[in-house]
Design an enzyme around this catalytic site. Structure first.
Site, PDB file in Angstrom:
ATOM      1  N   HIS A 132       0.843  -1.189   0.000  1.00 17.78           N
ATOM      2  CA  HIS A 132       0.000   0.000   0.000  1.00 17.78           C
ATOM      3  C   HIS A 132       0.879   1.241   0.000  1.00 17.78           C
ATOM      4  CE1 HIS A 132       0.490  -0.820   4.439  1.00 17.78           C
ATOM      5  NE2 HIS A 132       0.888   0.434   4.375  1.00 17.78           N
ATOM      6  N   ALA A 133       0.252   2.362  -0.242  1.00 15.28           N
ATOM      7  CA  ALA A 133       0.887   3.673  -0.096  1.00 15.28           C
ATOM      8  C   ALA A 133       0.008   4.508   0.831  1.00 15.28           C
ATOM      9  CB  ALA A 133       1.052   4.354  -1.459  1.00 15.28           C
TER      10      ALA A 133
END
Length: 314
Positions: free
Chosen positions: A230-231
């Site tokens: 994820h970011a």
């Protein structure tokens, strides 16, 4: 779609939805209703069922059957004799009312003789090794092999090798090294050693370049499992593997690098809008993470394709 495609005299093309410049070779059979995009190459002895959707510039090598429920996006490669299943519990003369959707995202590659179980998603640019048995979805850019298929690496970016930073001898005398991926950087932390042992220190505001609002630890991770993926919109993170080792992939949708964290005196900065993955944990690994923000589920970007589109528009 255009009728300007090639169909070998020994092939049977019942669909009218075949794109321009696509080629259907000998003994292939495309059922009515199947949709094939432009510039595709459908090789000998391929069978494509009526509910299948194939994108543009797709290569399907010899001996492949694409059954109802299979969706193939643009620029996908499917190797010889790869097998796709669309019924998790098949019985003779018993048919499902609807089939699980198996999706091959843009740029994915499927190796020869791989088996893909129904309902999985093969992420964009992922690579499935020859002979692998895929039992669950494969993340974008992941390289999987074996039975069941496991992640063994990540595909390289356009300009940086995924293995370009191995260990930390490359730091030399520098205290920080920019990895060239959206500001992600390695930091050398103070390390004091004497006969009594070793000490590594972290001073907030000096070594960690943001105000820390949250800390958490990751441990007891089965060595084959993957975390992260994820970011964050706003949150910066600073990672230290204080015991054991793990690998971290940093990605900004343009370049990608893999770093091995295996010393408590090295930290990795992940700025906001940097896609991060952690995997290859050693059995004793303990990963300490400092974060600039309190936990907020709305701060996470978990869809890589959406992340890539957002970065391309930035």
């Amino acid at each position: 779609m255009s009728s300007e495609y090639y169909c070998h005299p020994a092939a049977l093309c019942e669909s009218v939805h075949i794109g321009a410049r696509s080629r259907i070779w000998a003994f292939a059979h495309v059922l009515e209703g199947a949709r094939i995009g432009t510039d595709c190459n459908i090789c000998d002895n391929v069978f494509i069922e009526s509910g299948v959707v194939v994108g543009n510039r797709v290569t399907v090598k010899c001996g492949v059957q694409l059954w109802d429920g299979v969706v193939v996006e643009d620029d996908v490669f499917i190797g010889p004799n790869a097998t796709f299943c669309n019924d998790p519990f098949p019985r003779s003369r018993q048919h499902l009312a609807g089939y699980p959707v198996t999706t091959l995202r843009r740029g994915a590659s499927i190796g020869a003789n791989a088996t893909i179980l129904p309902g999985v998603v093969i992420g964009s640019n992922a690579m499935v090794g020859a002979g692998s048995v895929v039992t669950k979805s494969v993340p974008p850019n992941a390289v999987v092999v074996g039975n069941p298929a496991r992640i063994v690496g990540y595909a390289t970016g356009q300009a940086a090798s995924a293995d370009s930073v191995r260990g930390f001898d490359e730091l030399g005398n520098d205290q920080t090294v920019d990895l060239g991926v959206n500001g992600a950087s390695l930091y050398r932390l103070p390390n004091v050693r004497d006969l009594r042992g070793s000490l590594s220190a972290v001073e907030f505001g000096l070594h960690v370049p943001f105000e820390v609002k949250r800390a958490f630890m990751v441990y007891d991770v089965p060595s084959r499992e993957v975390r992260g993926e994820h970011a964050h919109w706003r949150c910066s993170q600073f990672l230290i593997c204080v015991r054991g080792s793990c690998a971290v992939v940093v990605d900004d949708a343009r370049q990608r690098r893999e770093i091995r964290l295996d010393r408590p005196d090295i930290g990795l900065l992940l700025p906001p809008m940097t896609w991060g993955i952690q995997y290859k944990y050693s059995p004793d690994a303990l990963l300490l993470v400092f974060a600039s923000e309190h936990y907020d589920p709305e701060d996470y970007i978990r869809d890589y394709d959406y992340y890539r589109e957002t970065m391309e528009q930035a």
